[in-house]
Design an enzyme around this catalytic site. Structure first.
Site, PDB file in Angstrom:
ATOM      1  N   ASP A  31      72.772  57.148  26.021  1.00  0.00           N
ATOM      2  CA  ASP A  31      71.891  57.419  26.932  1.00  0.00           C
ATOM      3  C   ASP A  31      71.753  56.485  29.087  1.00  0.00           C
ATOM      4  O   ASP A  31      72.123  54.783  28.452  1.00  0.00           O
ATOM      5  CB  ASP A  31      70.385  57.652  27.389  1.00  0.00           C
ATOM      6  CG  ASP A  31      69.613  56.082  26.547  1.00  0.00           C
ATOM      7  OD1 ASP A  31      70.113  55.440  26.254  1.00  0.00           O
ATOM      8  OD2 ASP A  31      68.654  56.265  25.886  1.00  0.00           O
ATOM      9  N   HIS A  38      60.871  58.571  19.365  1.00  0.00           N
ATOM     10  CA  HIS A  38      61.572  59.378  19.928  1.00  0.00           C
ATOM     11  C   HIS A  38      63.475  58.406  19.588  1.00  0.00           C
ATOM     12  O   HIS A  38      63.082  57.134  19.200  1.00  0.00           O
ATOM     13  CB  HIS A  38      61.784  59.109  21.515  1.00  0.00           C
ATOM     14  CG  HIS A  38      61.675  57.571  22.742  1.00  0.00           C
ATOM     15  ND1 HIS A  38      61.047  57.497  22.934  1.00  0.00           N
ATOM     16  CD2 HIS A  38      62.341  56.103  21.737  1.00  0.00           C
ATOM     17  CE1 HIS A  38      62.085  55.705  23.357  1.00  0.00           C
ATOM     18  NE2 HIS A  38      62.567  55.086  22.967  1.00  0.00           N
ATOM     19  N   GLU A  73      62.047  62.742  23.735  1.00  0.00           N
ATOM     20  CA  GLU A  73      60.913  62.486  23.074  1.00  0.00           C
ATOM     21  C   GLU A  73      60.196  63.186  23.006  1.00  0.00           C
ATOM     22  O   GLU A  73      60.314  64.133  22.450  1.00  0.00           O
ATOM     23  CB  GLU A  73      60.252  62.338  25.192  1.00  0.00           C
ATOM     24  CG  GLU A  73      60.627  60.731  25.822  1.00  0.00           C
ATOM     25  CD  GLU A  73      60.415  59.998  25.812  1.00  0.00           C
ATOM     26  OE1 GLU A  73      59.222  59.606  23.895  1.00  0.00           O
ATOM     27  OE2 GLU A  73      60.775  58.412  25.754  1.00  0.00           O
ATOM     28  N   ASN A 114      57.041  56.071  19.281  1.00  0.00           N
ATOM     29  CA  ASN A 114      56.235  57.467  19.191  1.00  0.00           C
ATOM     30  C   ASN A 114      57.425  57.978  18.153  1.00  0.00           C
ATOM     31  O   ASN A 114      57.151  59.583  18.379  1.00  0.00           O
ATOM     32  CB  ASN A 114      56.187  57.640  20.598  1.00  0.00           C
ATOM     33  CG  ASN A 114      57.882  58.139  21.274  1.00  0.00           C
ATOM     34  OD1 ASN A 114      58.870  57.329  20.898  1.00  0.00           O
ATOM     35  ND2 ASN A 114      57.199  58.241  22.373  1.00  0.00           N
TER      36      ASN A 114
HETATM   37  P1  PGA Z   1      63.600  48.953  21.250  1.00  0.00           P
HETATM   38  O1  PGA Z   1      63.796  50.366  21.609  1.00  0.00           O
HETATM   39  O2  PGA Z   1      64.518  48.335  20.669  1.00  0.00           O
HETATM   40  O3  PGA Z   1      63.706  48.046  23.227  1.00  0.00           O
HETATM   41  O4  PGA Z   1      62.510  49.050  20.725  1.00  0.00           O
HETATM   42  C1  PGA Z   1      64.030  51.330  21.049  1.00  0.00           C
HETATM   43  C2  PGA Z   1      63.545  52.649  21.599  1.00  0.00           C
HETATM   44  O5  PGA Z   1      62.718  53.028  22.590  1.00  0.00           O
HETATM   45  O6  PGA Z   1      65.019  53.515  21.092  1.00  0.00           O
END
Ligand code: PGA
Length: 248
Positions: free
Chosen positions: A67, A138, A143, A136
């Site tokens: 992304d 995602h 999301e 969460n």
């Molecule tokens: P993080 O993010 O590795 O910074 O915890 C993971 C994500 O939100 O996909």
């Protein structure tokens, strides 16, 4: 789905980097999907170390990142392009033309998504997708929602994502309000998936991923439908494998 619990974040990083290096040694032309975020930083550091020791080469592989913010100048220090350059691309032998990230300054975002999806397909498809997971649940910028899109698409960032990611930008106002992300279908088309999670804040998402239930409220649960997923977590997540592997 396989669950592997490592003692520490460093062990997790070494293990996952080892898996990627082994794939590239066996198939130097492999197509990888890679994430940004805090969790993969250790894996990238380890891959850079292995590369400097001559134990892995990215010269023939192709990368598609998950992304990118939209709109954003790729040279902006907060772009995911800059993140990947800083953490991996500038330190290994990947060819610049093989390091793909959705173009955050494309004039037509929908067209950029269509082209990105097409490029992934033309590459022969993703051999290994490495994914982080949000608190969460995602995946990328997919999301929790009533419906999820299959292909690469434009998303409007939710208030909670803006809050969670605004710090490096200084304020929510200074942040891009949209992003371009692979869809769950793009991700699920990978031949093999490794999901990494570290720390107690990921317990909810990891438990849901192991729950034998799927729901678009926790997008990562859909990965349970994939035939080759390994979830690699550290002990700090607080989910135990009790010496067994979840194997289906
Ligand atoms: P993080 O993010 O590795 O910074 O915890 C993971 C994500 O939100 O996909």
């Amino acid at each position: 789905m396989n669950l592997i619990v490592k003692e520490s974040y460093d062990e997790l990083s070494r293990y996952v980097a080892g898996e990627i290096a082994a794939l590239l040694r066996g198939n130097p032309q492999a197509v990888l999907c890679l994430p940004t975020g805090n969790t993969p930083v250790g894996t990238y550091q380890e891959l850079v170390r292995l590369h400097k020791e001559g134990r892995v080469s990215f010269a023939q592989c192709t990368v598609f990142n998950l992304d990118e913010y939209y709109p954003i100048d790729p040279s902006d220090p907060n772009s995911y392009r800059s993140f990947m350059r800083k953490n991996l691309f500038d330190h290994v032998d990947i060819r610049p033309g093989s390091a793909n990230i959705p173009n955050g300054e494309a004039k037509d975002a929908d067209e950029e998504c269509r082209l990105y999806e097409q490029k992934i397909r033309n590459s022969g498809g993703i051999d290994l997708a490495l994914l982080g997971i949000g608190r969460n649940g995602h995946i990328g910028f997919n999301e929790p929602d009533r419906e999820l899109l299959l292909e690469t698409h434009v998303v409007t960032l939710t208030e909670s994502t803006l809050q969670a990611n605004c710090e490096p930008f200084g304020s929510i106002e200074a942040m891009p309000k949209q992003a371009l992300t692979m869809g769950l279908g793009t991700i699920m088309s990978a031949k093999r998936i490794i999901v990494i999670a570290s720390g107690a804040s990921k317990k909810f998402a990891v438990e849901k991923m192991l729950s034998s239930r799927i729901t678009t409220d926790v997008p990562a649960t859909l990965l349970q439908l994939h035939p080759d997923v390994t979830l690699v977590i550290d002990k700090a997540v607080g989910v135990s494998s009790e010496g067994t592997r979840w194997t289906r």
